[in-house]
Design a protein around this motif. Structure first.
Motif, PDB file in Angstrom:
ATOM      1  N   LEU A  92       0.836  -1.207   0.000  1.00  0.00           N
ATOM      2  CA  LEU A  92       0.000   0.000   0.000  1.00  0.00           C
ATOM      3  C   LEU A  92       0.870   1.256   0.000  1.00  0.00           C
ATOM      4  N   ALA A  93       1.918   1.238   0.794  1.00  0.00           N
ATOM      5  CA  ALA A  93       2.814   2.393   0.854  1.00  0.00           C
ATOM      6  C   ALA A  93       3.527   2.611  -0.472  1.00  0.00           C
ATOM      7  N   ASP A  94       3.877   1.522  -1.148  1.00  0.00           N
ATOM      8  CA  ASP A  94       4.543   1.645  -2.448  1.00  0.00           C
ATOM      9  C   ASP A  94       3.598   2.196  -3.503  1.00  0.00           C
ATOM     10  N   ARG A  95       2.334   1.755  -3.486  1.00  0.00           N
ATOM     11  CA  ARG A  95       1.361   2.230  -4.470  1.00  0.00           C
ATOM     12  C   ARG A  95       0.990   3.684  -4.249  1.00  0.00           C
ATOM     13  N   HIS A  96       1.090   4.127  -3.008  1.00  0.00           N
ATOM     14  CA  HIS A  96       0.652   5.486  -2.665  1.00  0.00           C
ATOM     15  C   HIS A  96       1.763   6.182  -1.873  1.00  0.00           C
ATOM     16  N   PRO A  97       2.808   6.604  -2.556  1.00  0.00           N
ATOM     17  CA  PRO A  97       3.948   7.199  -1.836  1.00  0.00           C
ATOM     18  C   PRO A  97       3.635   8.502  -1.133  1.00  0.00           C
ATOM     19  N   ASP A  98       2.519   9.137  -1.485  1.00  0.00           N
ATOM     20  CA  ASP A  98       2.143  10.383  -0.817  1.00  0.00           C
ATOM     21  C   ASP A  98       1.103  10.165   0.269  1.00  0.00           C
ATOM     22  N   ALA A  99       0.724   8.906   0.531  1.00  0.00           N
ATOM     23  CA  ALA A  99      -0.301   8.629   1.537  1.00  0.00           C
ATOM     24  C   ALA A  99       0.290   8.744   2.934  1.00  0.00           C
TER      25      ALA A  99
END
Length: 216
Positions: free
Chosen positions: A153-160
């Motif tokens: 999830l962190a990789d898919r959404h680096p700005d999350a």
């Protein structure tokens, strides 16, 4: 026109928000857990207010959330610059495919999987809460609970910066009603392997009460 509508998932979050509100015209309603019930309940509240001739001027999704380690600290406040339906799409051998990339006609996607925060609302909250972390807040239907899913999830959404379960649903309801929307969260736990011992609910609720002073 009525004032601001603030929706939370559960009554404890609503109580924490009410405890910090400086503006008696702000309405706070717990609408349920998950994007479907939160979106449906918010849409009903907005429709009833409009039918009564007292439409709300804006909508806030507020509550506690999990924070990505190194991006949002436990006990901290998060402001979403966009609310993202992080699990709206399809799995594939190559990884997750967002709904926008599935080849559907644009008219079937509505706003897609991302709803940006209203710039005016976000700007006002950033000014009032200068220590808040700003970034994407992910809406999920299943709370992340393993190291592998957290990393993906962190990789898919680096700005999350955080994940919760209602923001995107509330955002869609507000957008469909033509109202400004923003999401405000305080962090109760780090996202990762499920560990109740790492949760800091008291700190998160206290932070939510403090952040509610900016809602007016």
């Amino acid at each position: 026109m009525s004032g601001l509508l603030v929706v939370t998932a559960v009554p404890a979050e609503a109580d924490a928000v009410r405890a910090g509100l400086p503006d008696p015209t702000v309405t706070v309603v717990p609408v349920g857990v998950g994007p479907a019930v939160a979106g449906a309940a918010t849409a009903r509240l907005l429709a009833l207010a409009e039918a009564a001739g007292r439409p709300y001027r804006a909508v806030v999704s507020a509550g506690i959330a999990g924070g990505f380690v190194g991006r949002a600290p436990v006990g901290g406040t998060v402001l979403a610059n966009r609310s993202v339906a992080a699990d709206l799409g399809a799995e594939s051998p190559a990884g997750f495919i967002p709904v926008e990339d599935l080849g559907m006609p644009a008219e079937l996607l509505g706003g897609g999987s991302v709803v940006p925060a209203d710039p005016g609302l976000l700007g006002a909250l950033r000014t009032a809460l200068p220590a808040a972390t700003v970034g994407a807040v992910l809406t999920i239907s299943t709370v992340t609970g393993t190291a592998a899913s957290t990393a993906a999830l962190a990789d898919r959404h680096p700005d999350a910066v955080a994940e919760a379960m209602e923001g995107y649903g509330v955002a869609v309801a507000a957008t469909q009603a033509g109202l400004p929307f923003v999401e405000l969260r305080t962090v109760s736990n780090p996202i990762g392997p499920r560990d109740r011992g790492s949760w800091r609910m008291r700190e998160a609720f206290a932070a939510l009460t403090a952040a509610a002073a900016a809602l007016r």
